[in-house]
Design an enzyme around this catalytic site. Structure first.
Site, PDB file in Angstrom:
ATOM      1  N   ARG A  68       0.845  -1.208   0.000  1.00 22.79           N
ATOM      2  CA  ARG A  68       0.000   0.000   0.000  1.00 22.79           C
ATOM      3  C   ARG A  68       0.877   1.253   0.000  1.00 22.79           C
ATOM      4  O   ARG A  68       0.587   2.250  -0.648  1.00 22.79           O
ATOM      5  CB  ARG A  68      -0.966   0.017   1.186  1.00 22.79           C
ATOM      6  CG  ARG A  68      -1.703   1.351   1.311  1.00 22.79           C
ATOM      7  CD  ARG A  68      -3.046   1.287   2.031  1.00 22.79           C
ATOM      8  NE  ARG A  68      -3.033   0.508   3.244  1.00 22.79           N
ATOM      9  CZ  ARG A  68      -2.450   0.906   4.381  1.00 22.79           C
ATOM     10  NH1 ARG A  68      -1.798   2.051   4.446  1.00 22.79           N
ATOM     11  NH2 ARG A  68      -2.498   0.129   5.450  1.00 22.79           N
ATOM     12  N   TYR A  83     -15.837  15.578 -17.840  1.00 21.97           N
ATOM     13  CA  TYR A  83     -16.169  14.152 -17.920  1.00 21.97           C
ATOM     14  C   TYR A  83     -17.320  13.840 -16.950  1.00 21.97           C
ATOM     15  O   TYR A  83     -17.354  14.376 -15.830  1.00 21.97           O
ATOM     16  CB  TYR A  83     -14.906  13.363 -17.560  1.00 21.97           C
ATOM     17  CG  TYR A  83     -15.115  11.886 -17.444  1.00 21.97           C
ATOM     18  CD1 TYR A  83     -15.357  11.112 -18.561  1.00 21.97           C
ATOM     19  CD2 TYR A  83     -15.058  11.262 -16.208  1.00 21.97           C
ATOM     20  CE1 TYR A  83     -15.552   9.747 -18.447  1.00 21.97           C
ATOM     21  CE2 TYR A  83     -15.251   9.890 -16.084  1.00 21.97           C
ATOM     22  CZ  TYR A  83     -15.504   9.140 -17.208  1.00 21.97           C
ATOM     23  OH  TYR A  83     -15.694   7.802 -17.099  1.00 21.97           O
ATOM     24  N   ASP A 129      -7.072  17.615 -16.375  1.00 19.44           N
ATOM     25  CA  ASP A 129      -7.327  16.231 -16.780  1.00 19.44           C
ATOM     26  C   ASP A 129      -6.922  16.103 -18.250  1.00 19.44           C
ATOM     27  O   ASP A 129      -7.581  16.646 -19.137  1.00 19.44           O
ATOM     28  CB  ASP A 129      -8.828  15.940 -16.585  1.00 19.44           C
ATOM     29  CG  ASP A 129      -9.223  14.549 -17.048  1.00 19.44           C
ATOM     30  OD1 ASP A 129      -8.476  13.927 -17.833  1.00 19.44           O
ATOM     31  OD2 ASP A 129     -10.307  14.085 -16.638  1.00 19.44           O
ATOM     32  N   LYS A 151      -7.313   4.764 -20.558  1.00 16.13           N
ATOM     33  CA  LYS A 151      -7.492   5.174 -21.949  1.00 16.13           C
ATOM     34  C   LYS A 151      -6.165   5.007 -22.717  1.00 16.13           C
ATOM     35  O   LYS A 151      -5.656   3.915 -22.793  1.00 16.13           O
ATOM     36  CB  LYS A 151      -8.015   6.605 -22.002  1.00 16.13           C
ATOM     37  CG  LYS A 151      -9.155   6.888 -20.988  1.00 16.13           C
ATOM     38  CD  LYS A 151     -10.479   6.272 -21.363  1.00 16.13           C
ATOM     39  CE  LYS A 151     -11.499   6.310 -20.233  1.00 16.13           C
ATOM     40  NZ  LYS A 151     -11.839   7.604 -19.711  1.00 16.13           N
TER      41      LYS A 151
HETATM   42  C1  LIG Z   1     -12.425   7.982 -18.438  1.00 19.54           C
HETATM   43  C2  LIG Z   1     -12.146   9.347 -17.973  1.00 19.54           C
HETATM   44  C3  LIG Z   1     -11.963   9.626 -16.614  1.00 19.54           C
HETATM   45  C4  LIG Z   1     -12.131   8.582 -15.549  1.00 19.54           C
HETATM   46  O1  LIG Z   1     -11.175   7.594 -15.598  1.00 19.54           O
HETATM   47  P1  LIG Z   1     -11.441   6.085 -15.108  1.00 19.54           P
HETATM   48  O2  LIG Z   1     -10.139   5.430 -15.322  1.00 19.54           O
HETATM   49  O3  LIG Z   1     -12.560   5.559 -15.932  1.00 19.54           O
HETATM   50  O4  LIG Z   1     -11.824   6.183 -13.668  1.00 19.54           O
HETATM   51  C5  LIG Z   1     -11.667  10.917 -16.263  1.00 19.54           C
HETATM   52  N1  LIG Z   1     -11.574  11.909 -17.174  1.00 19.54           N
HETATM   53  C6  LIG Z   1     -11.754  11.677 -18.482  1.00 19.54           C
HETATM   54  C7  LIG Z   1     -11.625  12.805 -19.453  1.00 19.54           C
HETATM   55  C8  LIG Z   1     -12.036  10.389 -18.923  1.00 19.54           C
HETATM   56  O5  LIG Z   1     -12.255  10.185 -20.214  1.00 19.54           O
END
Ligand SMILES: *Cc1c(COP(=O)(O)O)cnc(C)c1O
Length: 404
Positions: free
Chosen positions: A50, A102, A176, A201
């Site tokens: 952890r 998002y 982000d 992603k």
């Molecule tokens: C998918 C996504 C997230 C969240 O990520 P997860 O790995 O699904 O928790 C946050 N911001 C954007 C722009 C995303 O496309």
């Protein structure tokens, strides 16, 4: 000659040096929850996964390098990143967030706002002057995304970050970067304090793990982030760290190919006559601004058909494009955000934000682009969106005006 300190991104992605004791070509997976102490008084470098694990450390050092950060952290998902970041705030703190974030980000911020933990103000962050007028000394954090998904709105990150730090030197600007990935954008260079993205992603690229990464140049912020990650236990598991390290190696070639494909698909759809949102099209109202911040356009586009029913038919008529949420995978995907990824935003809010209910989003993969365009052509014909039969002619076709 001494080895260079750093190489271009494509090289760094595959280089990922480790200090493995056996010189393993691939850094090993330490699938262990605990580590024995050298002695009672000496804890050693690692004691409990952890708090730290060599596979995670290797990944994090690699991520820090490619995100041009001092330190980086890997956690269990993109939303996990946001959870960690919001825990840096105190009860009642005021934050500014985009109005086209998002869906999951929107959900967590709304939850914290409703509980009274935070005061969240949503604004159209594409309106730089509006945002500047709203930033005050009591603004503690600013959440930005660019281009937004799926409306593909571009935000002037540099101007907003610069101005916010002038008004309040302690403000934390959070960005982000899931849509662009570090291949196309390094937001720390634009003055943001924390760069995070969903590694589910592009970074991993194969839709076989969920992960999130955070990066900063501030030692103080890094300490605070680590404190939260260690306390809450959201650090990425060793196996997922290992898989993500593997996925990262092909990031540059994947993104390049996906983007090449996407530009062609975007032009195809625009030629058919649809209103296409993609920052790589000169018709995008913020094409210049996007180019001033990024070295490319990514592989997510959206388009409107004029009818929800027609959009549904198109989405259900493709073979190669899978109907799935998410993006950044080697496979191409098709979705209707209002019914899928953005369904958690209520219909009234969607309407206020001019979110078209008929919007189709395409996330382009690494397939052969002619196959992708053939698949879309077939879907457009089958759904009745267009009436010609030949793909070349389709480039000059006018879409049938749907009866709403
Ligand atoms: C998918 C996504 C997230 C969240 O990520 P997860 O790995 O699904 O928790 C946050 N911001 C954007 C722009 C995303 O496309």
């Amino acid at each position: 000659m001494a080895p260079k300190k750093s190489y271009s991104l494509e090289t760094e992605l595959v280089l990922a040096k480790s200090n493995d004791q056996h010189n393993a070509s691939v850094p090993p997976l330490y699938q262990s929850a605990t580590f024995k102490q050298p002695s009672l008084s000496n804890m050693g470098e690692y004691d409990y996964t952890r708090s730290g694990n060599p596979t995670r450390t290797h990944l994090q050092n690699h991520i820090a390098k490619i995100m041009k950060a001092k330190q980086a952290f890997a956690v269990s998902s993109g939303m996990g990143c946001l959870d960690v970041i919001t825990r840096l705030l105190n009860p009642g703190d005021e934050v500014i967030a985009g109005d086209d974030l998002y869906g999951g980000t929107q959900r967590l911020l709304t939850y914290l706002n409703k509980k009274g933990d935070l005061i969240v103000h949503h604004y159209d962050t594409t309106n730089t002057e509006l945002i500047k007028s709203k930033i005050s000394k009591s603004t503690k954090m600013i959440f930005l995304e660019s281009p937004t998904n799926p409306l593909i709105k571009v935000v002037d990150v540099k101007s907003i970050a610069e101005y916010a730090h002038q008004v309040n030197p302690d403000v934390i600007v959070v960005f982000d970067n899931t849509m662009m990935s570090p291949v196309l954008m390094t937001p720390l260079d634009l003055g943001v304090d924390i760069h995070y993205e969903s590694a589910t992603k592009y970074l991993n690229g194969h839709h076989d793990i969920m992960a999130g990464v955070l990066a900063t140049r501030s030692t103080e912020l890094a300490e605070r982030l680590y404190y939260v990650i260690n306390s809450t236990g959201c650090g990425l598991s060793p196996f997922d760290c290992w898989l993500l390290s593997r996925g990262l190696k092909t990031l540059a070639v994947r993104v390049e190919r996906q983007q090449d494909n996407c530009i062609k698909v975007a032009k195809f759809l625009e030629n058919v006559g649809f209103k296409v949102r993609y920052p790589g099209l000169k018709s995008h109202p913020q094409y210049e601004l996007h180019n001033s911040m990024c070295s490319g356009y990514g592989a997510v586009l959206s388009f409107e058909t004029g009818s929800i029913k027609l959009s549904e038919k198109i989405v259900e008529s493709t073979d190669i494009f899978g109907i799935a949420v998410s993006f950044g995978c080697v496979n191409s995907l098709i979705s209707m955000p209002c019914k899928m990824s953005h369904a958690s935003i209520d219909a009234k809010t969607r309407e206020e934000r001019e979110f078209p209910e008929d919007l189709i989003r395409l996330c382009i993969g690494i397939e052969n682009v002619d196959d992708l365009i053939d698949d879309l052509t077939k879907a457009l014909l089958k759904s009745g969106a267009v009436r010609v039969n030949d793909k070349d002619e389709l480039f000059n076709a006018v879409p049938i005006q749907p009866k709403l």
